[in-house]
Design an enzyme around this catalytic site. Structure first.
Site, short mmCIF file in Angstrom:
data_model
loop_
_atom_site.label_atom_id
_atom_site.label_comp_id
_atom_site.label_asym_id
_atom_site.label_seq_id
_atom_site.Cartn_x
_atom_site.Cartn_y
_atom_site.Cartn_z
CG ASP A 250 -1.97 -1.00 1.19
OD1 ASP A 250 -2.22 -1.50 0.08
OD2 ASP A 250 -2.58 -1.29 2.23
CE LYS A 272 -8.79 3.56 -3.25
NZ LYS A 272 -8.55 2.42 -2.35
CG MET A 385 -8.73 5.70 7.11
SD MET A 385 -9.52 4.38 6.17
CE MET A 385 -10.30 3.42 7.47
#
Ligand code: SAH
Length: 471
Positions: A250, A272, A385
């Site tokens: 990641d 991402k 998050m």
């Protein structure tokens, strides 16, 4: 090369040890494990050696050394504190052709004793040819960390398979390929990880297919990389990284962790990033399956712990459906790592008896967490998050009864050298965070315990608090 490395079978062989202090004791302990018939000569004896002699485990002569002591000896170790005496005994041994080691006197020694990693029956010996015992010890310590604890048991397991392999695989080449597939593949890794049953099952599969399909089967290890500081990797994670052919990681995984990977491993970032949507979950699953099916050792590396907001479960489901072997190596999750490095105990007998790990991400279904429970006193809530929805989270907590003065903090890039910790209250946090222009990743911690940061912060602190200043 000044020395020829050998391993000496001393079973039932007479070994003479002259001297009986601490050093001699350590040598005797090692010698006894080889089955050697140890004789110790010394006027003063370490009590532990006395005990062993009393139990009939070694022979003891409570007196000064005499040349006759050498008769029948296959090896001599001299460890008295008198240099001249040591050298005299060494000379006598030499003249009789008996290999001799004088502790801390390389010149007088015919052989030297290496530093060892002892995973009986696997032995790793390290020597610097006497140039630096400290260096040898350090190297040994590094090897200790690198060589699996269960490697000795694994060697015995491999031996136990020899007979079956011989009867089922007539061809010597097929046998060699079978053992290579076991040692290089998931079977061995399973065994090392403590899953002997899984290892046997995989070896059995290999054995039944070895004559036809001798290639090692691939496997995926789902590995937690921890929150950032590479030293927070587990030993198992480190080993997986150093074994890997392919690593899918990641964006969150730190550079210093990736630096631990095997040099020629293929690194694939599937995370991402701004302006790049990264791979879809479906694409990631497909990549994992493809590489493992090609016989590769695949590591799926995730920030923190793979089972905490990491979609590890979903990826394993895909692997299970594709009948790919997998294993999981847990990692230090961001909450544990960041809290530790911020000096914020997640629970504390005076302030919090429970802790929740919550995702701050909006759920597709619009489902909200149990805000009342998260706002309750005596509780610590950790939001992953949560930065993008900070305002929303704080508003919900206040709505559900949390006090505006409740301490709340943000830990940004926790455990990394650039870690920042911002401590405020629910009433002030949003404003302070907006002013601070925070980067991700960031973790939000809400609860009384956050106030402890002020006195317990240690990481990145410029100096130890001076007692005279705090007074
Ligand atoms: N599986 C990971 C979490 C993945 S979700 C784990 O167990 O830690 C990603 C979130 O984790 C980030 O948005 C952030 O809230 C948190 N996070 C991960 N690493 C962090 C770090 N070094 N510092 C602060 N927060 C971190």
């Amino acid at each position: 090369m000044n020395y020829f490395p050998v391993f000496f079978d001393l079973d039932a062989q007479k070994v003479l040890v002259v001297g009986a202090g601490e050093v001699a004791l350590r040598k005797v302990e090692l010698l006894m494990r080889t089955g050697a018939a140890v004789t110790v000569v010394a006027p003063d004896i370490h009590p532990e050696l006395m005990r062993r002699a009393g139990a009939g485990l070694i022979k003891l002569a409570l007196r000064e050394f005499v040349p006759e002591d050498l008769s029948g000896a296959r090896l001599v170790i001299v460890a008295t504190s008198h240099r001249a005496l040591n050298r005299w005994i060494a000379n006598l041994s030499e003249s009789r052709g008996i290999p001799v080691n004088v502790v801390d006197d390389r010149e007088a020694s015919r052989f030297i004793v290496p530093a060892i990693v002892d995973r009986d029956p696997v032995l790793v010996a390290v020597a610097t040819s006497g140039t630096s015992p400290v260096l040898a010890r350090r190297l040994r310590e590094r090897l200790e960390a690198l060589i699996p604890k269960r490697i000795g048991e694994a060697a015995l397991w491999l031996r136990s398979m020899r007979r079956t392999a011989k009867s089922q695989l007539r061809d010597i080449g097929a046998r060699r390929r079978f053992f290579e597939a076991v040692v290089d593949g998931p079977a061995m890794r399973r065994f090392i990880d403590g899953d002997a049953q899984g290892a046997r099952r995989i070896a059995q599969q290999l054995l039944s297919t070895s004559s036809t399909a001798p290639r090692a089967a691939g496997e995926v290890a789902l590995v937690g990389a921890g929150p950032g500081d590479a030293e927070l990797l587990t030993l198992k994670a480190l080993r997986a990284l150093q074994d890997a052919d392919v690593i899918l990681h990641d964006r969150l995984v730190s550079r210093s962790v990736l630096d631990m990977a095997r040099r020629d491993a293929e690194l694939i970032c599937v995370g991402k990033a701004a302006g790049n949507l990264g791979s879809t979950q479906e694409q990631i699953n497909q990549l994992l399956i493809e590489h493992a099916s090609a016989g590769k050792r695949v590591v799926r590396l995730k920030g923190g712990d793979p089972f905490v907001f990491g979609r590890g479960g979903e990826e394993l489901e895909a692997l299970a459906a594709a009948r790919i072997n997998f294993s999981v190596v847990p990692g230090i999750t961001a909450a544990a790592g960041c809290a530790a490095y911020a000096g914020i105990p997640l629970t504390h007998r005076d302030y919090a008896h429970s802790v929740s790990f919550v995702t701050g991400h909006a759920d597709k279904t619009g489902k909200e967490p149990d805000w009342r429970a998260l706002s309750a006193p005596g509780h610590t809530a950790v939001f992953y998050m949560g930065l993008a929805r900070l305002e929303h989270i704080v508003a919900r907590l206040l709505e559900h009864g949390a006090s505006p003065t409740l301490p709340a903090g943000l830990i940004v890039q926790g455990t990394l050298p650039q870690q920042r910790v911002i401590v405020a209250t629910l009433a002030t946090l949003v404003k302070i965070a907006a002013r601070a222009a925070l980067e991700s990743p960031a973790l939000l911690v809400v609860g009384e315990v956050v106030a402890l940061h002020e006195s317990l912060a240690w990481f990145g602190m410029p100096k130890i608090l001076d007692a005279s200043q705090s007074a």
